[in-house]
Write a protein that holds these residues in place. Structure first.
Motif, short mmCIF file in Angstrom:
data_model
loop_
_atom_site.label_atom_id
_atom_site.label_comp_id
_atom_site.label_asym_id
_atom_site.label_seq_id
_atom_site.Cartn_x
_atom_site.Cartn_y
_atom_site.Cartn_z
N TYR A 122 4.17 1.21 -3.16
CA TYR A 122 3.21 0.85 -3.24
C TYR A 122 2.86 1.10 -4.40
O TYR A 122 2.73 2.37 -5.19
N ILE A 123 2.18 0.19 -5.24
CA ILE A 123 1.21 -0.39 -6.10
C ILE A 123 -0.12 -0.55 -6.61
O ILE A 123 0.02 -1.66 -5.84
N ALA A 124 -1.35 0.48 -6.68
CA ALA A 124 -2.40 0.14 -6.59
C ALA A 124 -3.05 -1.44 -7.81
O ALA A 124 -2.51 -1.42 -8.89
N THR A 125 -3.57 -2.28 -7.48
CA THR A 125 -3.93 -3.27 -8.57
C THR A 125 -5.09 -2.52 -8.78
O THR A 125 -6.00 -2.07 -7.98
N TYR A 126 -5.93 -3.50 -9.90
CA TYR A 126 -7.26 -3.38 -9.77
C TYR A 126 -8.39 -3.20 -8.89
O TYR A 126 -9.61 -3.25 -8.93
N LYS A 141 -3.68 3.42 -13.92
CA LYS A 141 -1.78 3.77 -13.54
C LYS A 141 -1.23 2.50 -13.61
O LYS A 141 -1.46 1.15 -13.92
N ILE A 142 -0.46 2.71 -15.08
CA ILE A 142 -0.05 0.68 -15.22
C ILE A 142 1.60 0.79 -14.45
O ILE A 142 1.86 -0.18 -13.79
N SER A 143 2.25 1.77 -13.58
CA SER A 143 3.16 1.58 -12.52
C SER A 143 3.19 2.97 -11.82
O SER A 143 2.85 3.99 -12.51
N ASP A 144 3.83 2.70 -11.06
CA ASP A 144 4.43 4.00 -9.75
C ASP A 144 5.84 4.14 -9.68
O ASP A 144 6.75 3.17 -10.34
N TYR A 162 10.78 3.09 -9.76
CA TYR A 162 10.13 2.29 -10.70
C TYR A 162 9.66 0.73 -10.00
O TYR A 162 9.95 0.10 -9.94
N ARG A 163 8.28 0.86 -10.23
CA ARG A 163 7.39 -0.48 -9.72
C ARG A 163 6.40 -1.03 -11.11
O ARG A 163 5.73 0.12 -11.46
N SER A 164 6.06 -1.82 -11.86
CA SER A 164 5.20 -1.92 -12.60
C SER A 164 4.04 -3.11 -12.52
O SER A 164 4.49 -3.48 -11.10
#
Ligand code: SF4
Length: 435
Positions: A122-126, A141-144, A162-164
């Protein structure tokens, strides 16, 4: 709905907490557990000390149920994903459990309780980030996740690959934050150097900085944290810093050690030669830049010889700022199987020796600032007649401060020029030069 927040761990957790809050809709923040409808504890669990801190906080917050019968205690984050079964059994009074990759489920957890631990990447968007807990400085956070396999680290196994985020999404969030009055943006991730390689097939931190600075015209600071030591990408960052003075000349590069033997065993993929090349390149190209790093003492196989190598490195002041951690032997980490374990007491003594050497270095190094005029971001009030702020070479939550003598003048959060008049062991003292 009144929510109490306990955020533990590093800045990456602050962003996760903000993203959790953003899922909730209408709510207010309270600092009183007796008054709260729910308390969210966002844990870290990377090291034993972090897990102990998390448990202490869970127990403290559960104790308030005695006074506030309707209180919902929700525990989230890294520790939950890592040791879910143990925690659920140990703390049956916890209302809901939310894993480190399950932020989106916080609203459901708050409304109905339960366990949300799926661990899908999971990676949050703006769009999910409408809450910022600080009025002048925000982490983006630019990646997780992480693709490295450092032998001592559990993060890749808990957080995933890694996920950008897309470049456009990060630019948009940064623009929204600066337009809302945020004066300092800190880009964070597990490995900022790697940004873009998964989705763009090439390192994109340079183009990302260029896009952000091109889009935002107003005065703000952009700071880049958690760089993996990789010279080619650091060169891209230096080039962007030379183009735009709003990018803080500050390099946060965790080297972890300087001995080739230990770095190899840690599986860091670089050695002492590469560390010196990076430092030389930065200092030659940006003499006013400062480098922060972190180091582990007592890693398996660290004899007096390797420790002295590290101690000399710190004494010589090759890095301007540093944090030191005694090795924590984690059962699930690859380094657990290594021989040559260093006993805990020795590891801790070595940590203290490094901290002492660093303290001495800081005390003399800080004097070089006396008489200079620095740009300072005011962050709050310190004591009567003094404000507190930071220079571009000091990151939030981790570095030191400038105490600014203002006398009767009032000054709100924002940038000002300060003449440094005195240095202490870590902090600097100054007076307003002009606003
Ligand atoms: S770079 Fe190494 S220490 Fe950092 S998160 Fe990845 S595996 Fe862990």
């Amino acid at each position: 709905m009144k929510i109490g927040i306990v955020n533990l761990g590093c800045p990456k957790n602050i962003v996760d907490t903000e993203c959790m809050l953003a899922t909730l809709g209408e709510f207010s923040v309270t600092i009183s557990p007796r008054d709260a409808d729910a308390i969210i504890i966002n844990t870290c669990g990377f090291l034993k000390a972090a897990r102990e801190e998390a448990e202490k906080n869970i127990e403290e917050m559960l104790a308030y149920i005695k006074f506030n019968k309707a209180l919902k205690v929700i525990v989230a984050g890294f520790y939950v994903t890592k040791d879910k079964q143990k925690l659920i059994e140990k703390y049956p009074q916890v209302y809901a459990w939310v894993g480190v990759n399950d932020i989106k489920n916080m609203k459901k957890a708050l409304e109905g309780g339960g366990v949300y631990i799926n661990s899908y990447p999971y990676i949050a968007t703006y769009r999910e980030r409408s809450v910022v807990l600080n009025t002048y400085s925000a982490y983006v956070k630019i990646s997780d996740g992480c693709n490295h396999r450092c032998a001592f680290c559990l993060i890749p196994s808990i957080k995933g690959a890694y996920r950008s985020r897309t470049l456009a999404d990060i630019v948009k969030e940064t623009l929204v934050l600066t337009n809302s009055g945020i004066k300092e943006i800190c880009f964070i991730s597990q490995d900022t150097t790697h940004y873009g390689r998964d989705i763009y097939k090439t390192a994109k931190i340079g183009p990302l900085l260029s896009a952000v600075m091109g889009k935002i015209k107003k005065k703000f600071w952009l700071r880049i944290m958690y760089l993996y030591p990789e010279l080619s990408v650091i060169k891209d960052i230096v080039a962007q810093m030379k183009k735009d003075s709003r990018i803080c000349r500050y390099f946060d590069i965790p080297f972890q050690h300087v001995s080739d033997k230990i770095l190899k065993s840690m599986k860091r993929g670089y050695g002492k030669k590469e560390i010196f090349e990076i430092i030389k390149y930065i200092k030659e190209n940006l003499p006013d830049a400062e480098i922060r790093s972190s180091f582990i003492t007592g890693y398996p196989g660290e004899s007096e010889k390797e420790f002295k190598e590290l101690l000399e490195f710190i004494k010589e002041g090759y890095v301007d700022k540093a944090g030191f951690f005694a090795y924590s032997d984690e059962r699930e980490a690859a380094s657990y199987a290594l021989t040559g374990k260093v006993n805990k007491k020795t590891a801790e003594n070595r940590r203290k020796l490094l901290a002492l050497a660093y303290e001495k270095f800081c005390e003399s190094n800080n004097k070089k600032h006396i008489g200079k005029i620095k740009e300072v971001l005011i962050t709050g009030r310190e004591k009567k007649g003094f404000l507190k702020g930071r220079t571009a070479q000091n990151a939030p939550d981790i570095d030191t401060y400038v105490l600014v003598k203002t006398g009767k003048k009032t000054l709100s959060e924002g940038f000002c020029k300060v003449r440094i008049t005195k240095s202490e062991k870590f902090d600097l003292i100054g007076e307003l030069a002009w606003k």
